[in-house]
Design a protein around this motif. Structure first.
Motif, PDB file in Angstrom:
ATOM      1  N   ALA A  60      -1.046  48.514   2.360  1.00  0.00           N
ATOM      2  CA  ALA A  60      -2.451  48.899   2.167  1.00  0.00           C
ATOM      3  C   ALA A  60      -3.279  48.490   3.385  1.00  0.00           C
ATOM      4  O   ALA A  60      -4.158  49.240   3.830  1.00  0.00           O
ATOM      5  N   LYS A  61      -2.995  47.317   3.922  1.00  0.00           N
ATOM      6  CA  LYS A  61      -3.720  46.851   5.110  1.00  0.00           C
ATOM      7  C   LYS A  61      -3.437  47.770   6.302  1.00  0.00           C
ATOM      8  O   LYS A  61      -4.347  48.102   7.062  1.00  0.00           O
ATOM      9  N   LYS A  62      -2.192  48.213   6.438  1.00  0.00           N
ATOM     10  CA  LYS A  62      -1.846  49.157   7.512  1.00  0.00           C
ATOM     11  C   LYS A  62      -2.680  50.425   7.385  1.00  0.00           C
ATOM     12  O   LYS A  62      -3.137  50.978   8.387  1.00  0.00           O
ATOM     13  N   ARG A  63      -2.883  50.901   6.150  1.00  0.00           N
ATOM     14  CA  ARG A  63      -3.666  52.119   5.927  1.00  0.00           C
ATOM     15  C   ARG A  63      -5.123  51.913   6.347  1.00  0.00           C
ATOM     16  O   ARG A  63      -5.730  52.785   6.953  1.00  0.00           O
ATOM     17  N   ARG A  64      -5.696  50.753   5.989  1.00  0.00           N
ATOM     18  CA  ARG A  64      -7.091  50.469   6.380  1.00  0.00           C
ATOM     19  C   ARG A  64      -7.229  50.427   7.899  1.00  0.00           C
ATOM     20  O   ARG A  64      -8.173  50.992   8.471  1.00  0.00           O
ATOM     21  N   GLU A  65      -6.292  49.748   8.560  1.00  0.00           N
ATOM     22  CA  GLU A  65      -6.354  49.642  10.016  1.00  0.00           C
ATOM     23  C   GLU A  65      -6.170  51.003  10.679  1.00  0.00           C
ATOM     24  O   GLU A  65      -6.858  51.317  11.659  1.00  0.00           O
ATOM     25  N   ALA A  66      -5.274  51.813  10.155  1.00  0.00           N
ATOM     26  CA  ALA A  66      -5.044  53.149  10.708  1.00  0.00           C
ATOM     27  C   ALA A  66      -6.285  54.019  10.517  1.00  0.00           C
ATOM     28  O   ALA A  66      -6.661  54.777  11.420  1.00  0.00           O
ATOM     29  N   ALA A  67      -6.930  53.903   9.365  1.00  0.00           N
ATOM     30  CA  ALA A  67      -8.152  54.679   9.110  1.00  0.00           C
ATOM     31  C   ALA A  67      -9.237  54.314  10.118  1.00  0.00           C
ATOM     32  O   ALA A  67      -9.922  55.192  10.653  1.00  0.00           O
ATOM     33  N   ASP A  68      -9.386  53.015  10.391  1.00  0.00           N
ATOM     34  CA  ASP A  68     -10.371  52.575  11.386  1.00  0.00           C
ATOM     35  C   ASP A  68     -10.036  53.127  12.769  1.00  0.00           C
ATOM     36  O   ASP A  68     -10.915  53.590  13.499  1.00  0.00           O
ATOM     37  N   ALA A  69      -8.755  53.088  13.126  1.00  0.00           N
ATOM     38  CA  ALA A  69      -8.332  53.601  14.428  1.00  0.00           C
ATOM     39  C   ALA A  69      -8.583  55.107  14.535  1.00  0.00           C
ATOM     40  O   ALA A  69      -9.051  55.590  15.575  1.00  0.00           O
ATOM     41  N   PHE A  70      -8.293  55.844  13.465  1.00  0.00           N
ATOM     42  CA  PHE A  70      -8.540  57.288  13.479  1.00  0.00           C
ATOM     43  C   PHE A  70     -10.037  57.579  13.580  1.00  0.00           C
ATOM     44  O   PHE A  70     -10.447  58.519  14.255  1.00  0.00           O
ATOM     45  N   ASP A  71     -10.859  56.786  12.889  1.00  0.00           N
ATOM     46  CA  ASP A  71     -12.309  56.962  12.986  1.00  0.00           C
ATOM     47  C   ASP A  71     -12.784  56.770  14.417  1.00  0.00           C
ATOM     48  O   ASP A  71     -13.579  57.550  14.934  1.00  0.00           O
ATOM     49  N   LYS A  72     -12.309  55.726  15.065  1.00  0.00           N
ATOM     50  CA  LYS A  72     -12.703  55.439  16.444  1.00  0.00           C
ATOM     51  C   LYS A  72     -12.224  56.532  17.387  1.00  0.00           C
ATOM     52  O   LYS A  72     -12.860  56.801  18.403  1.00  0.00           O
ATOM     53  N   GLY A  73     -11.100  57.164  17.045  1.00  0.00           N
ATOM     54  CA  GLY A  73     -10.553  58.232  17.870  1.00  0.00           C
ATOM     55  C   GLY A  73     -11.141  59.594  17.549  1.00  0.00           C
ATOM     56  O   GLY A  73     -10.729  60.598  18.122  1.00  0.00           O
ATOM     57  N   GLY A  74     -12.084  59.638  16.592  1.00  0.00           N
ATOM     58  CA  GLY A  74     -12.724  60.900  16.252  1.00  0.00           C
ATOM     59  C   GLY A  74     -11.854  61.828  15.420  1.00  0.00           C
ATOM     60  O   GLY A  74     -12.022  63.043  15.457  1.00  0.00           O
ATOM     61  N   ARG A  75     -10.921  61.260  14.670  1.00  0.00           N
ATOM     62  CA  ARG A  75     -10.026  62.084  13.848  1.00  0.00           C
ATOM     63  C   ARG A  75     -10.307  61.783  12.376  1.00  0.00           C
ATOM     64  O   ARG A  75      -9.544  61.118  11.698  1.00  0.00           O
ATOM     65  N   ALA A  76     -11.410  62.325  11.901  1.00  0.00           N
ATOM     66  CA  ALA A  76     -11.907  62.031  10.555  1.00  0.00           C
ATOM     67  C   ALA A  76     -10.937  62.457   9.452  1.00  0.00           C
ATOM     68  O   ALA A  76     -10.810  61.774   8.439  1.00  0.00           O
TER      69      ALA A  76
END
Length: 154
Positions: A60-76
């Motif tokens: 679950a933590k991996k998913r949260r971190e990946a979501a943050d990374a995708f947000d920063k990369g502009g991949r909503a």
């Protein structure tokens, strides 16, 4: 088979039958991580419910971190998918502590550590040793550490 692992397996079967792609793929990934953990090391073993819960929490933590990374990369779109997977996994974890509850536990631990002679920022380790077992699985480590730092600074 542990009860949490069997529940994950049963829910995966149900998700496949319902053709719920998000749920089935997320549960497959979680069960794969559990199987990997069981076979890691010198000999295979069955994980306890607590160990299975830790694996699910890590996923679950991996998913949260990946979501943050995708947000920063502009991949909503990918960020939204990761968040949805995190929500599926959160259903198998204990209820997270609220801010007030966690703050009360931290304040109590800080008082206990100070009574034991720990002072200032150096007391961080002593306080974390007291807090960690009390909040295990119910609060993220970074969130706890931030509260402890603020409590020791103030």
């Amino acid at each position: 088979m542990t009860t949490l692992k069997s529940r994950l397996t049963d829910d995966l079967t149900a998700a496949i039958k319902e053709r719920d792609e998000l749920r089935s793929s997320t549960l497959r990934l979680a069960l794969t991580a559990i199987a990997y953990e069981e076979t890691a090391g010198k000999e295979a073993r069955e994980l306890s419910d607590d160990e299975v819960q830790k694996v699910v929490a890590r996923e679950a933590k991996k998913r949260r971190e990946a979501a943050d990374a995708f947000d920063k990369g502009g991949r909503a779109e990918q960020a939204e998918r990761e968040r949805a997977e995190g929500e599926v996994l959160a259903q198998y974890l204990p209820q997270q502590l609220g801010d007030e509850e966690l703050a009360a536990i931290v304040a109590e631990a800080v008082a206990e550590a100070k009574a034991g002679g720990a002072e200032g920022p150096k007391a961080m380790g002593a306080v974390m040793k007291i807090v960690s077992p009390k909040v295990a699985g119910r609060a993220e480590g970074g969130r706890v550490a931030g509260l402890v730092k603020r409590a020791l600074a103030g």
